[in-house]
Design a protein around this motif. Structure first.
Motif: not given
Length: 512
Positions: A24-45
């Motif tokens: 999602k980008q600034p200004g975009e509408a989101c529903a509750r619990d909607e996937h908005i961003v991934d965080i990648e670590t050295d083990k999992v995303v």
């Protein structure tokens, strides 16, 4: 109501993560619990979802940025009050911003100034132009990062002196430059017409049918000299994986068009995989100046010093119990600073250095220089190589001060922000191979220092305690030292002192 969107709380074994993809980008509408961003670590995303119905108001951490546990990544506007957010955000979108930059492409410059290399200290003879982030004709804002200069110690950033446009580039990437040498001409007040096109390109690439590349895949793309458009993504939602990049590289090497692509871009040709004499893929990459300097200094240390290593082991149980008992109180008392193991080792080493001045000394020609202070270097592994920023006057620092400074070094090391002043000097060094799982190693001293302490992995082992076999968390310690300056007796006693201080932390307070 505004809500902070934070990174997940990482386990102790995960130091940080990378913002992989914003859906999602600034200004975009989101529903509750909607996937908005991934965080990648050295083990999992890890997936982060919207906390409520609303609008993503502001993104504070862009794709590729490093984030710490529970760090704020964006601002979210929930409820009906957020309905006006899209209208407010519509003004600064890339599409609307483009005409502003191209409105006066022929505007004349107020003056032409020279962009010069930084003034290098006496210990640095020259530098290399590592990367131009702006090209001739592109518009720049005041203090915007435009070029990297790599020296044998750090990478220096050169910024735009004012709002304007890059003129002629006089020093290309890979060229050697001297202190204060002119790199390019800068047109102050001019407007560049090419900039909007360059800025719009990444948006189109991220949203086209070829998919999106995460940080690991983007790194592989850069090393292979490929673009997102040249690789077919097979991951979730068309996302490009490292395996997709490897497949594209093999396909590129096997096609007859590969030589033409390599000749078109000489700078990238060195990093494009090619077929070796036996028909298998090889990749030749020039050694960076920093890597070459590290190699030279390590070889020099082994050739000129009488290196010897002594080993011991320490029971980490008392430190672990102390840390567990006061962990939360320490964080509250010191504004979020976490209590780690390194601060205990720095304090123990500082006390041991006071008792054994020869370990804190250095050799200068035929002279032995004894230092009346303790400046301890802490080895930090970065993408550009091993760096050793220095904690100054550790005898006057508390545990919280040490932890705070080490965290600052680690973050700036990853971001390439460590300066020359951070790494000059130092009377002793500590390196922690245990971070990567090393059980035992032989560290090499950092000249002109005469000793270095190696920490290693904490591992449960059966130990004999009062005639009983007890499982205890043990760590091997290694002290490499220059036998020209330090006798074996002093080296062993120094390491035993560190062991005693760590196994009975009260000794650090009582200085006994």
């Amino acid at each position: 109501m505004s809500i902070e969107i934070k990174a997940p709380i990482f386990p102790e074994s995960v130091a940080d993560g990378t913002v992989a993809t914003w859906y999602k980008q600034p200004g975009e509408a989101c529903a509750r619990d909607e996937h908005i961003v991934d965080i990648e670590t050295d083990k999992v995303v890890l997936e982060v979802v919207a906390p409520a119905d609303g609008v993503l108001k502001e993104v504070l951490k862009a794709e590729g940025d490093i984030v710490l546990s529970n760090e704020v990544m964006a601002i979210f506007e929930s409820g009906a009050a957020a309905s006006a957010a899209p209208a407010e955000k519509s003004a600064p979108t890339p599409a609307a911003a483009a005409p502003v930059k191209s409105a006066a492409p022929a505007a004349s410059a107020k003056e032409t100034v020279q962009i010069k290399a930084p003034t290098f200290p006496e210990s640095v003879a020259d530098g290399t132009v590592a990367a131009w982030h702006k090209q001739p004709g592109e518009a720049c804002s005041r203090d915007e990062h435009i070029v990297d200069i790599e020296t044998d110690k750090v990478v220096l950033e050169v910024v735009a002196p004012a709002d304007g446009v890059i003129g002629d580039i006089l020093k290309a990437e890979g060229e050697t430059i001297l202190s204060d040498e002119v790199l390019a001409n800068f047109l102050v007040g001019a407007t560049g017409a090419a900039a909007p096109v360059a800025e719009a390109a990444p948006v189109a690439a991220d949203n086209d049918e070829d998919g999106i590349a995460g940080p690991a895949a983007r790194k592989a793309l850069a090393e292979a000299g490929l673009t997102v458009a040249q690789v077919k993504g097979t991951g979730k939602g068309g996302r490009i994986t490292k395996e997709d990049v490897d497949a594209a590289v093999k396909a590129k090497v096997s096609t007859p068009a590969a030589p033409a692509a390599k000749s078109a871009t000489p700078a990238a040709a060195a990093t494009v995989p090619a077929l070796g004499a036996d028909g298998r893929i090889e990749k030749r990459v020039p050694m960076t100046r920093l890597r070459a300097t590290i190699a030279k200094r390590l070889v020099e240390a082994q050739q000129t010093a009488a290196l010897l290593t002594t080993y011991n082991e320490v029971n980490m149980g008392p430190i672990m119990e102390l840390r567990k008992k006061y962990k939360e109180e320490f964080i509250k008392a010191h504004n979020g600073t976490k209590l780690g193991f390194m601060s205990f080792f720095v304090k123990a080493a500082t006390e041991a250095l006071k008792r054994f001045p020869a370990v804190n000394a250095s050799i200068d020609g035929n002279d032995m220089v004894y230092h009346g202070y303790q400046d301890i270097g802490v080895a930090v592994s970065t993408s550009r190589g091993l760096m050793v920023p220095v904690l100054r006057n550790t005898e006057a620092m508390g545990l919280a001060d040490i932890e705070s400074n080490i965290m600052d070094f680690a973050i700036r090391g990853r971001d390439g922000k460590l300066g020359m002043d951070d790494m000059q000097g130092g009377t002793f060094t500590i390196t922690n191979g245990g971070t990567f799982g090393s059980l035992m190693s032989t560290p090499i001293i950092n000249p002109p220092q005469t000793a270095i302490l190696g920490m290693h992995k904490i591992q449960d082992r059966p130990m004999a305690v009062n005639g009983q076999v007890v499982i205890q968390p043990m760590m091997y310690l290694a002290l490499s030292y220059d036998h020209r300056m330090i006798d074996g007796k002093e080296a062993v006693q120094f390491l035993v002192t560190i062991k005693d201080l760590l196994e009975d932390p009260a000794r650090l307070l009582l200085e006994i």
